[in-house]
Design an enzyme around this catalytic site. Structure first.
Site, PDB file in Angstrom:
ATOM      1  N   HIS A 115      53.297  26.502  36.854  1.00  0.00           N
ATOM      2  CA  HIS A 115      53.520  27.902  36.468  1.00  0.00           C
ATOM      3  C   HIS A 115      52.651  28.877  37.268  1.00  0.00           C
ATOM      4  O   HIS A 115      51.825  29.597  36.709  1.00  0.00           O
ATOM      5  CB  HIS A 115      53.325  28.124  34.972  1.00  0.00           C
ATOM      6  N   ALA A 173      49.960  31.908  22.937  1.00  0.00           N
ATOM      7  CA  ALA A 173      50.529  32.134  24.264  1.00  0.00           C
ATOM      8  C   ALA A 173      51.786  31.286  24.429  1.00  0.00           C
ATOM      9  O   ALA A 173      51.768  30.094  24.135  1.00  0.00           O
ATOM     10  CB  ALA A 173      49.505  31.743  25.332  1.00  0.00           C
ATOM     11  N   ASP A 218      58.132  26.119  31.551  1.00  0.00           N
ATOM     12  CA  ASP A 218      57.019  26.319  30.618  1.00  0.00           C
ATOM     13  C   ASP A 218      57.527  26.930  29.319  1.00  0.00           C
ATOM     14  O   ASP A 218      56.801  27.676  28.654  1.00  0.00           O
ATOM     15  CB  ASP A 218      55.903  27.177  31.239  1.00  0.00           C
ATOM     16  N   HIS A 226      58.566  21.396  33.734  1.00  0.00           N
ATOM     17  CA  HIS A 226      57.405  21.744  32.873  1.00  0.00           C
ATOM     18  C   HIS A 226      57.961  22.279  31.558  1.00  0.00           C
ATOM     19  O   HIS A 226      58.439  23.419  31.506  1.00  0.00           O
ATOM     20  CB  HIS A 226      56.533  22.795  33.552  1.00  0.00           C
ATOM     21  N   HIS A 241      47.060  22.829  35.075  1.00  0.00           N
ATOM     22  CA  HIS A 241      47.017  24.186  34.510  1.00  0.00           C
ATOM     23  C   HIS A 241      45.919  24.885  35.294  1.00  0.00           C
ATOM     24  O   HIS A 241      44.737  24.673  35.038  1.00  0.00           O
ATOM     25  CB  HIS A 241      46.720  24.176  33.007  1.00  0.00           C
ATOM     26  N   HIS A 293      57.551  22.348  27.060  1.00  0.00           N
ATOM     27  CA  HIS A 293      56.888  22.017  25.791  1.00  0.00           C
ATOM     28  C   HIS A 293      57.963  21.787  24.732  1.00  0.00           C
ATOM     29  O   HIS A 293      58.731  22.707  24.427  1.00  0.00           O
ATOM     30  CB  HIS A 293      55.980  23.165  25.344  1.00  0.00           C
ATOM     31  N   LEU A 294      58.005  20.583  24.207  1.00  0.00           N
ATOM     32  CA  LEU A 294      58.984  20.282  23.151  1.00  0.00           C
ATOM     33  C   LEU A 294      58.348  20.196  21.769  1.00  0.00           C
ATOM     34  O   LEU A 294      59.065  20.151  20.774  1.00  0.00           O
ATOM     35  CB  LEU A 294      59.696  18.950  23.447  1.00  0.00           C
ATOM     36  N   LYS A 346      48.517  15.335  33.271  1.00  0.00           N
ATOM     37  CA  LYS A 346      48.302  16.781  33.177  1.00  0.00           C
ATOM     38  C   LYS A 346      46.828  17.104  33.028  1.00  0.00           C
ATOM     39  O   LYS A 346      46.162  16.583  32.134  1.00  0.00           O
ATOM     40  CB  LYS A 346      49.076  17.325  31.971  1.00  0.00           C
TER      41      LYS A 346
HETATM   42  O1  DOR Z   1      51.812  30.161  27.523  1.00  0.00           O
HETATM   43  C1  DOR Z   1      51.529  28.983  27.436  1.00  0.00           C
HETATM   44  N1  DOR Z   1      51.903  28.234  26.368  1.00  0.00           N
HETATM   45  N2  DOR Z   1      50.785  28.427  28.396  1.00  0.00           N
HETATM   46  C2  DOR Z   1      50.325  27.185  28.297  1.00  0.00           C
HETATM   47  O2  DOR Z   1      49.664  26.753  29.187  1.00  0.00           O
HETATM   48  C3  DOR Z   1      50.548  26.393  27.072  1.00  0.00           C
HETATM   49  C4  DOR Z   1      51.740  26.828  26.372  1.00  0.00           C
HETATM   50  C5  DOR Z   1      51.837  26.268  24.967  1.00  0.00           C
HETATM   51  O3  DOR Z   1      51.644  25.067  24.796  1.00  0.00           O
HETATM   52  O4  DOR Z   1      52.127  27.030  24.053  1.00  0.00           O
HETATM   53 ZN    ZN Z   2      52.892  24.815  29.718  1.00  0.00          ZN
END
Ligand code: DOR
Ligand code: ZN
Length: 347
Positions: free
Chosen positions: A175, A264, A248, A14, A137, A16-17, A100
Site C-alpha cells: 500500500h 484505520a 488493503d 493485500h 507495512h 483483510h478478511l 508480513k
Molecule cells: O488502514 C489500515 N487498516 N491499515 C493497515 O495497515 C491495517 C488495516 C486494518 O487491519 O484495519
Molecule cells: Zn493492510
C-alpha cells in the site's frame, strides 16, 4: 453503446478478511470478482505460526458460499520470536506465500510486530534462501516522526538497510502512498515490488480533512498530498510489472470507525474493480488494467495468471453499490469514491 473490457480474473495482493461473523460477511464481496488474495495475518491473536495459518485458511474456506471459487494465499505475521524453521516448513508445504512485517504499533493489531529489526535477521535470511517474499507495512512508528513522513523515513531507515543486508530477499512494499515509495521501487531491481490500493488512487489528504473530518477515508498509511496520489496513478498505469493491486480492503464496523479513536481502514472489496476501471479510463490506460490487477501480481509471486476472466461493462447508468454491508458484528460502510462510476463488474 456498452463498452466492455475482459481481463484475466484479478487477484488482490493485500486483503483483510478478519474472522468469525465479519469474515462471513466480507468474504463474498471479494470472492465475487477476485480469484485469489494475499490474506493479512493481523487477527487477534495474530497468525504467527504455520499451524495457525492452516486453521485460518480452513475457516476462510468454510465461510465461502456454495458455488463461489476463491483461493486464500496465507501469510505469517513476523514477530521477534518467529522460528525460521516453522516459516520454511509452512512455505515448503505450499501453505504460506509471504511473511508480513509490521513495525510494532504501526497500525491495527500490530502490537506483536517488530521493534528491533536485528532480532528477525535469521528469519529474513531463511526467507531469502527459500525465495519467500516479505510484505512490509512501510511506516516507522517513532512518535517524533510526522505521520505524513513515516513511509519515506521507513524506506531510508529500515527498508533499504534490510534489503542491503539481505541480498536476494524479495520484498513487497505494501500500500505505497508516496512519490518517494514509487520512485524507490522504480530505482531498484525486480526483487522489489509494490502494491497500490484503489482508494489511494482516488483520495488525497484533503478528502479526509477538508470540509469536515471523514473517518471512512482514514486508513494507514494515511493518504498524502495530491502530488503523491498523482505519482501513484502514474505508477499504477505505467505498465511496469513491479506495481500491482493490493486493495488493503480493511473492514471495521461503523461504531469502530465513527469513534473518538476511530480505526484505520477503507472497505473497498465491493466496488474496487468498477473504481479501477474508472481510474484507468481517466488515465487513458484501460489497456493497462489487466497488468495491474491480474498479471503483475502473479508474476511477482511466481504463480500462474488466472485462466478465468472478469468482464467490466461501461453503461449509461451509474453502478449502484450498497452503502453498507451488514455483518453479524455491525454495519461496514463501503468506500464512497465521491463521484458516479459507470463501470459494472460481472460476477
Ligand atoms: O488502514 C489500515 N487498516 N491499515 C493497515 O495497515 C491495517 C488495516 C486494518 O487491519 O484495519
Ligand atoms: Zn493492510
Amino acid at each position: 453503446m456498452t463498452q466492455t473490457l475482459t481481463i484475466p480474473r484479478p487477484d488482490d495482493w493485500h486483503l483483510h478478511l478478519r474472522d468469525g461473523a465479519m469474515l462471513q460477511a466480507v468474504l463474498p464481496e471479494t470472492a465475487r470478482h477476485f480469484g485469489r488474495a494475499i490474506i493479512m495475518p493481523n487477527l487477534v491473536p495474530p497468525v504467527v505460526r504455520g499451524d495457525q495459518a492452516a486453521a485460518y485458511r480452513d475457516r476462510i474456506l468454510a465461510a465461502l458460499p456454495e458455488g463461489m471459487a476463491f483461493e486464500p494465499l496465507m501469510t505469517l505475521y513476523l514477530t521477534e520470536d518467529t522460528d525460521p524453521e516453522d516459516v520454511a516448513a509452512a512455505h515448503a508445504s505450499g501453505l504460506v506465500k509471504a511473511v508480513k512485517l509490521y513495525p510494532a504499533g504501526a497500525t491495527t493489531n500490530s502490537a506483536s510486530g517488530v521493534t528491533n529489526f536485528d532480532n528477525v535477521r535469521p528469519v529474513l535470511e531463511k526467507m531469502a534462501e527459500i525465495g519467500l517474499p516479505l510484505c512490509t507495512h512501510g511506516e516507522v512508528t517513532d512518535n517524533h516522526i510526522d505521520i505524513f513522513d513515516r513511509e519515506a523515513v521507513f524506506i531510508d531507515r529500515v527498508l533499504d538497510p534490510i534489503r542491503k543486508a539481505t541480498p536476494g530477499l524479495r520484498v513487497v512494499m505494501e500500500h505505497i502512498t508516496t512519490r518517494n515509495a514509487a520512485d524507490y521501487v522504480a530505482s531498484q531491481d525486480t526483487d522489489l515490488g509494490a502494491t497500490i490500493t484503489t482508494h489511494h488512487l482516488i483520495i488525497n489528504r484533503n478528502h479526509i480533512l477538508a470540509g469536515g473530518i471523514k473517518p471512512h477515508y482514514y486508513c494507514l498509511p494515511v493518504a498524502k498530498r495530491e502530488e503523491h496520489r498523482l505519482a501513484l496513478r502514474a505508477a499504477a498505469v505505467s505498465g511496469d510489472k513491479r506495481y500491482f493491486l493490493g486493495t488493503d480492503s480493511a473492514p471495521h464496523t461503523d461504531p469502530n470507525k465513527l469513534s473518538e479513536c476511530g480505526c484505520a481502514g477503507c472497505f473497498t472489496a465491493t466496488n474496487t474493480m468498477s473504481l479501477l476501471a474508472h481510474v484507468f479510463e481517466e488515465e487513458g490506460a484501460l489497456d493497462k488494467l489487466a497488468g495491474f490487477a491480474s498479471e503483475n501480481g502473479p508474476a511477482f509471486y511466481r504463480l500462474p495468471v488466472s485462466r478465468e476472466t472478469l468482464t467490466l461493462r461501461k453503461s449509461e447508468a451509474a453502478a449502484e453499490f450498497p452503502k453498507k454491508i451488514e455483518t453479524g458484528d455491525g454495519p461496514v460502510t463501503v468506500f464512497d469514491p465521491g463521484f458516479p462510476v459507470y463501470w459494472h463488474a460481472d460476477s
